[in-house]
Design a protein around this motif. Sequence first.
Motif, PDB file in Angstrom:
ATOM      1  N   ALA A  68       0.825  -1.203   0.000  1.00 51.97           N
ATOM      2  CA  ALA A  68       0.000   0.000   0.000  1.00 51.97           C
ATOM      3  C   ALA A  68       0.860   1.255   0.000  1.00 51.97           C
ATOM      4  O   ALA A  68       1.961   1.266   0.557  1.00 51.97           O
ATOM      5  CB  ALA A  68      -0.905   0.000   1.230  1.00 51.97           C
ATOM      6  N   GLY A  69       0.376   2.310  -0.643  1.00 54.06           N
ATOM      7  CA  GLY A  69       1.043   3.609  -0.609  1.00 54.06           C
ATOM      8  C   GLY A  69       1.606   4.032  -1.944  1.00 54.06           C
ATOM      9  O   GLY A  69       1.698   3.254  -2.893  1.00 54.06           O
ATOM     10  N   ASP A  70       1.962   5.312  -1.983  1.00 53.77           N
ATOM     11  CA  ASP A  70       2.603   5.873  -3.171  1.00 53.77           C
ATOM     12  C   ASP A  70       4.034   5.342  -3.238  1.00 53.77           C
ATOM     13  O   ASP A  70       4.746   5.329  -2.225  1.00 53.77           O
ATOM     14  CB  ASP A  70       2.609   7.406  -3.062  1.00 53.77           C
ATOM     15  CG  ASP A  70       3.329   8.035  -4.232  1.00 53.77           C
ATOM     16  OD1 ASP A  70       2.907   7.814  -5.373  1.00 53.77           O
ATOM     17  OD2 ASP A  70       4.343   8.733  -3.979  1.00 53.77           O
ATOM     18  N   PRO A  71       4.503   4.899  -4.404  1.00 50.77           N
ATOM     19  CA  PRO A  71       5.839   4.306  -4.500  1.00 50.77           C
ATOM     20  C   PRO A  71       6.966   5.217  -4.005  1.00 50.77           C
ATOM     21  O   PRO A  71       7.869   4.756  -3.295  1.00 50.77           O
ATOM     22  CB  PRO A  71       5.991   3.994  -5.986  1.00 50.77           C
ATOM     23  CG  PRO A  71       4.597   3.836  -6.479  1.00 50.77           C
ATOM     24  CD  PRO A  71       3.778   4.783  -5.672  1.00 50.77           C
ATOM     25  N   CYS A  72       6.936   6.483  -4.360  1.00 54.67           N
ATOM     26  CA  CYS A  72       8.022   7.378  -3.941  1.00 54.67           C
ATOM     27  C   CYS A  72       7.961   7.676  -2.441  1.00 54.67           C
ATOM     28  O   CYS A  72       8.990   7.832  -1.794  1.00 54.67           O
ATOM     29  CB  CYS A  72       7.999   8.658  -4.764  1.00 54.67           C
ATOM     30  SG  CYS A  72       8.512   8.360  -6.478  1.00 54.67           S
ATOM     31  N   THR A  73       6.748   7.718  -1.895  1.00 55.08           N
ATOM     32  CA  THR A  73       6.614   7.892  -0.452  1.00 55.08           C
ATOM     33  C   THR A  73       7.141   6.664   0.282  1.00 55.08           C
ATOM     34  O   THR A  73       7.839   6.781   1.298  1.00 55.08           O
ATOM     35  CB  THR A  73       5.145   8.155  -0.070  1.00 55.08           C
ATOM     36  OG1 THR A  73       4.672   9.285  -0.788  1.00 55.08           O
ATOM     37  CG2 THR A  73       4.996   8.382   1.414  1.00 55.08           C
ATOM     38  N   VAL A  74       6.838   5.494  -0.232  1.00 54.11           N
ATOM     39  CA  VAL A  74       7.343   4.251   0.359  1.00 54.11           C
ATOM     40  C   VAL A  74       8.865   4.213   0.276  1.00 54.11           C
ATOM     41  O   VAL A  74       9.546   3.820   1.223  1.00 54.11           O
ATOM     42  CB  VAL A  74       6.703   3.022  -0.332  1.00 54.11           C
ATOM     43  CG1 VAL A  74       7.379   1.735   0.092  1.00 54.11           C
ATOM     44  CG2 VAL A  74       5.214   2.964  -0.039  1.00 54.11           C
ATOM     45  N   ALA A  75       9.406   4.649  -0.865  1.00 57.03           N
ATOM     46  CA  ALA A  75      10.868   4.684  -1.023  1.00 57.03           C
ATOM     47  C   ALA A  75      11.502   5.650  -0.036  1.00 57.03           C
ATOM     48  O   ALA A  75      12.542   5.343   0.568  1.00 57.03           O
ATOM     49  CB  ALA A  75      11.229   5.084  -2.452  1.00 57.03           C
ATOM     50  N   MET A  76      10.881   6.804   0.165  1.00 52.96           N
ATOM     51  CA  MET A  76      11.422   7.780   1.107  1.00 52.96           C
ATOM     52  C   MET A  76      11.382   7.246   2.539  1.00 52.96           C
ATOM     53  O   MET A  76      12.342   7.398   3.293  1.00 52.96           O
ATOM     54  CB  MET A  76      10.631   9.093   1.020  1.00 52.96           C
ATOM     55  CG  MET A  76      11.158  10.185   1.929  1.00 52.96           C
ATOM     56  SD  MET A  76      10.278  11.746   1.751  1.00 52.96           S
ATOM     57  CE  MET A  76       8.623  11.287   2.186  1.00 52.96           C
ATOM     58  N   GLU A  77      10.292   6.595   2.917  1.00 58.47           N
ATOM     59  CA  GLU A  77      10.194   6.030   4.263  1.00 58.47           C
ATOM     60  C   GLU A  77      11.198   4.902   4.475  1.00 58.47           C
ATOM     61  O   GLU A  77      11.802   4.790   5.540  1.00 58.47           O
ATOM     62  CB  GLU A  77       8.770   5.516   4.504  1.00 58.47           C
ATOM     63  CG  GLU A  77       7.740   6.625   4.600  1.00 58.47           C
ATOM     64  CD  GLU A  77       6.313   6.108   4.576  1.00 58.47           C
ATOM     65  OE1 GLU A  77       6.107   4.884   4.350  1.00 58.47           O
ATOM     66  OE2 GLU A  77       5.400   6.929   4.766  1.00 58.47           O
ATOM     67  N   THR A  78      11.403   4.078   3.460  1.00 52.55           N
ATOM     68  CA  THR A  78      12.367   2.980   3.564  1.00 52.55           C
ATOM     69  C   THR A  78      13.786   3.522   3.680  1.00 52.55           C
ATOM     70  O   THR A  78      14.582   3.029   4.491  1.00 52.55           O
ATOM     71  CB  THR A  78      12.249   2.043   2.350  1.00 52.55           C
ATOM     72  OG1 THR A  78      10.910   1.581   2.242  1.00 52.55           O
ATOM     73  CG2 THR A  78      13.193   0.866   2.477  1.00 52.55           C
ATOM     74  N   ALA A  79      14.108   4.525   2.879  1.00 52.47           N
ATOM     75  CA  ALA A  79      15.446   5.125   2.950  1.00 52.47           C
ATOM     76  C   ALA A  79      15.676   5.772   4.308  1.00 52.47           C
ATOM     77  O   ALA A  79      16.744   5.612   4.914  1.00 52.47           O
ATOM     78  CB  ALA A  79      15.627   6.154   1.831  1.00 52.47           C
ATOM     79  N   ALA A  80      14.662   6.472   4.810  1.00 53.19           N
ATOM     80  CA  ALA A  80      14.802   7.120   6.117  1.00 53.19           C
ATOM     81  C   ALA A  80      14.959   6.094   7.233  1.00 53.19           C
ATOM     82  O   ALA A  80      15.691   6.328   8.199  1.00 53.19           O
ATOM     83  CB  ALA A  80      13.588   8.015   6.393  1.00 53.19           C
ATOM     84  N   ALA A  81      14.296   4.955   7.099  1.00 56.23           N
ATOM     85  CA  ALA A  81      14.431   3.905   8.112  1.00 56.23           C
ATOM     86  C   ALA A  81      15.845   3.335   8.156  1.00 56.23           C
ATOM     87  O   ALA A  81      16.261   2.785   9.167  1.00 56.23           O
ATOM     88  CB  ALA A  81      13.435   2.787   7.838  1.00 56.23           C
ATOM     89  N   HIS A  82      16.584   3.492   7.072  1.00 56.27           N
ATOM     90  CA  HIS A  82      17.967   3.000   7.021  1.00 56.27           C
ATOM     91  C   HIS A  82      18.988   4.123   7.197  1.00 56.27           C
ATOM     92  O   HIS A  82      20.182   3.916   6.976  1.00 56.27           O
ATOM     93  CB  HIS A  82      18.199   2.253   5.712  1.00 56.27           C
ATOM     94  CG  HIS A  82      17.485   0.938   5.691  1.00 56.27           C
ATOM     95  ND1 HIS A  82      16.201   0.814   5.232  1.00 56.27           N
ATOM     96  CD2 HIS A  82      17.859  -0.285   6.113  1.00 56.27           C
ATOM     97  CE1 HIS A  82      15.826  -0.440   5.360  1.00 56.27           C
ATOM     98  NE2 HIS A  82      16.808  -1.130   5.896  1.00 56.27           N
ATOM     99  N   GLY A  83      18.531   5.300   7.582  1.00 50.53           N
ATOM    100  CA  GLY A  83      19.426   6.391   7.925  1.00 50.53           C
ATOM    101  C   GLY A  83      20.005   7.163   6.756  1.00 50.53           C
ATOM    102  O   GLY A  83      21.026   7.829   6.909  1.00 50.53           O
ATOM    103  N   VAL A  84      19.398   7.082   5.595  1.00 53.89           N
ATOM    104  CA  VAL A  84      19.873   7.840   4.434  1.00 53.89           C
ATOM    105  C   VAL A  84      18.735   8.716   3.931  1.00 53.89           C
ATOM    106  O   VAL A  84      17.575   8.523   4.289  1.00 53.89           O
ATOM    107  CB  VAL A  84      20.388   6.915   3.303  1.00 53.89           C
ATOM    108  CG1 VAL A  84      21.530   6.064   3.776  1.00 53.89           C
ATOM    109  CG2 VAL A  84      19.288   6.063   2.738  1.00 53.89           C
ATOM    110  N   SER A  85      19.066   9.667   3.084  1.00 59.80           N
ATOM    111  CA  SER A  85      18.025  10.535   2.528  1.00 59.80           C
ATOM    112  C   SER A  85      17.812  10.193   1.058  1.00 59.80           C
ATOM    113  O   SER A  85      18.747   9.866   0.338  1.00 59.80           O
ATOM    114  CB  SER A  85      18.407  12.007   2.684  1.00 59.80           C
ATOM    115  OG  SER A  85      19.613  12.267   2.017  1.00 59.80           O
ATOM    116  N   LEU A  86      16.566  10.277   0.637  1.00 59.85           N
ATOM    117  CA  LEU A  86      16.193  10.001  -0.747  1.00 59.85           C
ATOM    118  C   LEU A  86      16.432  11.265  -1.560  1.00 59.85           C
ATOM    119  O   LEU A  86      15.876  12.319  -1.255  1.00 59.85           O
ATOM    120  CB  LEU A  86      14.729   9.567  -0.817  1.00 59.85           C
ATOM    121  CG  LEU A  86      14.221   9.126  -2.175  1.00 59.85           C
ATOM    122  CD1 LEU A  86      14.869   7.810  -2.580  1.00 59.85           C
ATOM    123  CD2 LEU A  86      12.711   8.973  -2.138  1.00 59.85           C
TER     124      LEU A  86
END
Length: 130
Positions: A68-86
């Motif tokens: 579920a969710g917008d792909p780019c929003t999901v990508a941003m949340e995943t990147a932030a969870a790993h300590g990097v910025s999208l």
Amino acid sequence: MRNLRVVRIPHPEAGAGTALICGFALVVLTLMTAVVLLAQVGTAAARAATAADLAALAAADAARGLAAGDPCTVAMETAAAHGVSLQSCAREGPGGTIVEVRTSLTVNVVIAGYPLLPDASGRARAGPPP
């Protein structure tokens, strides 16, 4: 018998061992610092690349409707969870199911107020097989 005095003439290399050891210690310290900095750069690059891979895979799943969710929003949340910025997120292909992301990670090595190392970056592309 005459009293003879022995006069010692200082050796021209007296104290050279101390200077040699100090110079050698400085060279070893410099090399160790360089190795530690290179290790930090390698680790940061690996972290940025791994986060880009995971963000692209998560975004591709969202683009295909598997998550579920917008792909780019999901990508941003995943990147932030790993300590990097999208840095960027782009959708391509039929129906926008192929996702390409770019990430960056700031390496915090600062000397005299100036960053010593550049940011590490990662790039990944994910989507369904052709």
